[in-house]
Scaffold this motif. Sequence first.
Motif, short mmCIF file in Angstrom:
data_model
loop_
_atom_site.label_atom_id
_atom_site.label_comp_id
_atom_site.label_asym_id
_atom_site.label_seq_id
_atom_site.Cartn_x
_atom_site.Cartn_y
_atom_site.Cartn_z
N TYR A 89 2.74 -9.11 4.99
CA TYR A 89 1.49 -8.34 5.03
C TYR A 89 1.64 -7.02 4.27
O TYR A 89 2.74 -6.49 4.13
CB TYR A 89 1.11 -8.03 6.49
N PHE A 90 0.49 -6.51 3.81
CA PHE A 90 0.46 -5.18 3.20
C PHE A 90 -0.58 -4.35 3.92
O PHE A 90 -1.70 -4.82 4.19
CB PHE A 90 0.14 -5.24 1.71
N ASP A 91 -0.23 -3.09 4.21
CA ASP A 91 -1.10 -2.17 4.94
C ASP A 91 -1.11 -0.84 4.21
O ASP A 91 -0.07 -0.18 4.10
CB ASP A 91 -0.58 -2.01 6.38
N GLY A 92 -2.28 -0.44 3.69
CA GLY A 92 -2.35 0.82 2.96
C GLY A 92 -3.73 1.43 2.98
O GLY A 92 -4.73 0.74 3.14
N CYS A 93 -3.79 2.75 2.82
CA CYS A 93 -5.06 3.47 2.77
C CYS A 93 -5.01 4.48 1.63
O CYS A 93 -3.94 5.00 1.28
CB CYS A 93 -5.35 4.18 4.09
#
Length: 556
Positions: free
Chosen positions: A189-193
């Motif tokens: 998974y990738f999680d970014g803002c």
Amino acid sequence: MPFRPLRTTLVTTLVLLLTAVSTPAGATPGRHPATGDGLANLPAVTPVMACADVTGLDLGDGVTIQSATVVTTDAPYCEVRGTIAPANTIVVRLPVNGWTQRYVQTGCGGLCGNANINFPQAADCVPVAEGTVASATTDMGHQGGFDGSWAANNPQAQIDFSYRAVHETARVAKALIRAFYHRPPAYSYFDGCSDGGREALMEAQRYPGDFDGIAAGAPANNMAVQNTFHHAWNVLANRDAAGDYILLADKLPLVHNAVLGACDAVDGLADGLIDDPRRCHFDPNTLRCATGQDPSTCLSPAEATVVRKLHDGATDARGRRLEPAIAHEWGSEREWTLFVPTAQGQVVGSENFALSYLRYLADPNHPRPDYQLSDLELTAESFWRTVLPSSTYMAALDPDLTAFQRGGGKLLLWHGWNDQHISPQNTLLYYDAMRRTMGARTVDRFAKLYLFPGMAHCGGGEGPGDFDVLTPVMAWVETGTAPNRIVAGNATRTRPAYPYPTVARYDGTGSIDDAANFVPHTPHTVVRDDDSWVGQGLFSHGYQTSPRAVNGKLVL
């Protein structure tokens, strides 16, 4: 001439070939029983080697492992630090007491420059909270240098920041995981803002096999326009002929209260939040001072004009939009201190953001350290000179995610309506472009968009801004449980959000601060986003490039 993306038979053929051979990054959904959160019930795995021995691993040319040490917490992990040539710093965390076979890579913000693992809007995700996920991040190929000077005469750093660093980090981290546990991740998974949201979309577009699920928050995917005309306009629109600021921050509460007075109840509930600011048609001229009125309680004609300009966004002298319509939504005025100063002589954040890009990234082979905002011409011709060529490799606007979708990937887009840095209009237009390009039904099967009333950039603001985006993505990937409701909260209120265009409506009973008292409502007439602006062709497929660094120059 307006820029028009090329769509050639060669590009189309290449996309089809890549799509045909793409495979999911992880395992087949549903092969394990689901937990209460809808996640696969994956057995925990322990390492097959000591943490200290990781430094001896050979992970290929260009990869150097500098340290591997056990960090003692409630869930101890082996923290690995290393580099990927030429200058990508990476940090990888590997659980030592039980890894539940998930890998989560996190993005960074601004222009990056440091490698710190954090999980945007995912602290309540159980595998993250319990420390059973392997995780990693990168500084995107440079250290420090928030002013952008790191990019001067450093084409490889520009390439790494644009897209290469995230992909290489995923490749190396997965190799490290395979060596440490003798098995690859079951799911990645990738999680970014913010810039992390741009990185997330860049992965889906350029490297669709890297991740099974992606959470992209407030993405800076329109990078070149965002960091030039958008932020420059925030400053230039508020300066008079002498260079002084016209509107100061002490007037922002006045404007905000007037906006709420005009539009708060449009959604049927006066709660201090506007659930869809596009339905608000506030006129700043209603606050213009009457004869003899205390100026602290009203706006001068010049101040009212600035408020309108800041809301509408950059235009040229003929009124042509140089960024998507609505730069700052009505209701977000308290957050405008990012670019509206409290006193004359202050340098606001928007000026720093714009100058960083205009000086060192807009013209990649010709740094201009003396460039000033007054040098930026607000014309359509200047627009294309300024945003190209960097948009061709640094923006993440390609709406054709066919390879990611066919590989089983799931995408959760999210944005706060009160975002002071990045307009939610960019995310809305990208989502609209995906649906036009791939078909609405196809997009609905693998992508969802959530918009949070009152939330500022990546969190905070006047509305509920704490929520978990990673668990819904994991459940969608692992057990096919599509997300249909995310509950956001703050110290005093919880409120549900639903996949766009559905909004939350009060059911008429109980506290308006309790999410349990709200139901989904899909408007009969959905607001049509106005995509008419000079750069609308950027939201398309076929013009993106993969530059090379040759003899100290960036070659497209």
